[in-house]
Design an enzyme around this catalytic site. Structure first.
Site, PDB file in Angstrom:
ATOM      1  N   CYS A   1       0.841  -1.478  -0.055  1.00 51.13           N
ATOM      2  CA  CYS A   1      -0.327  -0.109  -0.473  1.00 51.13           C
ATOM      3  C   CYS A   1       0.670   1.447  -0.175  1.00 51.13           C
ATOM      4  O   CYS A   1       1.428   1.508  -0.626  1.00 51.13           O
ATOM      5  CB  CYS A   1      -1.330   0.212   0.922  1.00 51.13           C
TER       6      CYS A   1
ATOM      7  N   HIS B   1      -2.932  -5.207   1.342  1.00 47.32           N
ATOM      8  CA  HIS B   1      -2.200  -5.754   2.445  1.00 47.32           C
ATOM      9  C   HIS B   1      -1.776  -7.182   2.607  1.00 47.32           C
ATOM     10  O   HIS B   1      -3.545  -6.938   3.572  1.00 47.32           O
ATOM     11  CB  HIS B   1      -2.762  -4.959   3.692  1.00 47.32           C
TER      12      HIS B   1
ATOM     13  N   GLU C   1       0.224  -8.260   4.525  1.00 41.53           N
ATOM     14  CA  GLU C   1       0.085  -9.015   6.309  1.00 41.53           C
ATOM     15  C   GLU C   1      -0.576  -8.719   6.975  1.00 41.53           C
ATOM     16  O   GLU C   1      -1.087  -9.141   8.030  1.00 41.53           O
ATOM     17  CB  GLU C   1       1.080  -7.374   7.358  1.00 41.53           C
TER      18      GLU C   1
HETATM   19  N1  GLN Z   1      -3.445   6.265   1.686  1.00 35.97           N
HETATM   20  C1  GLN Z   1      -2.359   6.227   1.644  1.00 35.97           C
HETATM   21  C2  GLN Z   1      -0.853   7.364   1.002  1.00 35.97           C
HETATM   22  O1  GLN Z   1      -1.506   7.630   0.487  1.00 35.97           O
HETATM   23  C3  GLN Z   1      -2.166   4.718   1.870  1.00 35.97           C
HETATM   24  C4  GLN Z   1      -3.557   3.963   2.492  1.00 35.97           C
HETATM   25  C5  GLN Z   1      -2.545   2.197   2.882  1.00 35.97           C
HETATM   26  O2  GLN Z   1      -1.067   2.205   2.940  1.00 35.97           O
HETATM   27  N2  GLN Z   1      -3.177   1.778   3.240  1.00 35.97           N
HETATM   28  O3  GLN Z   1       0.249   7.544   1.735  1.00 35.97           O
END
Ligand code: GLN
Length: 192
Positions: free
Chosen positions: A84, A175, A177
């Protein structure tokens, strides 16, 4: 604990400034890896692997710049897995807003790309590592909008690419994890 690794157990650095680093740490320990929480520049020095967890990329950007170790993270030569937020920082080009990432993977990635209505959701996608559908948890997730020539997709949700690999760098917009299946962590550590 028995050593499942062909050589000595890897020392995996997990960026631990902010975000869901503890979930990664417990999986890695469970798999027999040594783990270091990376909070400052020196923590990177002798790690063999690096994980960039989910979190808020704008926060990491600020803190890491202030501490002066942004470049050291960006130039880490060993295997890196970003989930993410991690996938955002690893990209060459970031959109929403436009900014520059570490360039570990030649991709363009758009932050918070699933819109305001759909902050978080879980769905089953396809991964290159297995024939089974894989549970993908998205939390204010980004979307990969362009991939360069040497970048290979390894995960999909419908027609959309949700994970890519290039050399020893892996970026996933979801994610892993937080799922029950640790296949990506095992693969990252060379365990399967
Ligand atoms: N929205 C976050 C960002 O732009 C990322 C979200 C996440 O890692 N769950 O950094």
């Amino acid at each position: 604990m028995e050593n499942r690794f062909s050589k000595s157990a890897p020392l995996v650095g997990v960026l631990a400034i902010q975000g869901d680093y503890s979930a990664h740490i417990s999986i890695l320990r469970g798999l027999g890896a040594k783990v270091r929480e990376v909070r400052k520049s020196e923590d990177i020095d002798d790690i063999t692997h690096l994980i960039i967890p989910g979190g808020e990329s704008t926060t990491i950007r600020k803190v890491a710049y202030e501490d002066g170790y942004w470049d050291k993270l960006a130039q880490f030569p060993g295997p890196v897995m970003g989930t993410c937020m991690g996938s955002i920082l690893m990209a060459t080009d970031i959109e929403n807003p436009k900014s520059i990432g570490w360039g570990m993977l030649d991709i363009t990635i758009k932050r918070n790309a699933y819109g305001r209505q759909v902050h978080s959701f879980t769905d089953y996608g396809k991964i290159a590592l297995s024939d089974e559908p894989f549970e993908m948890i998205f939390i204010r997730a980004p979307k990969i909008t362009r991939i360069g020539e040497d970048v290979k997709p390894i995960a999909w949700l419908g027609n959309e690419i949700t994970g890519v690999i290039s050399g020893n760098k892996i970026a996933l917009t979801f994610h892993p994890e937080l799922s029950a299946d640790y296949i990506f962590h095992k693969h990252f550590l060379g365990l399967e």
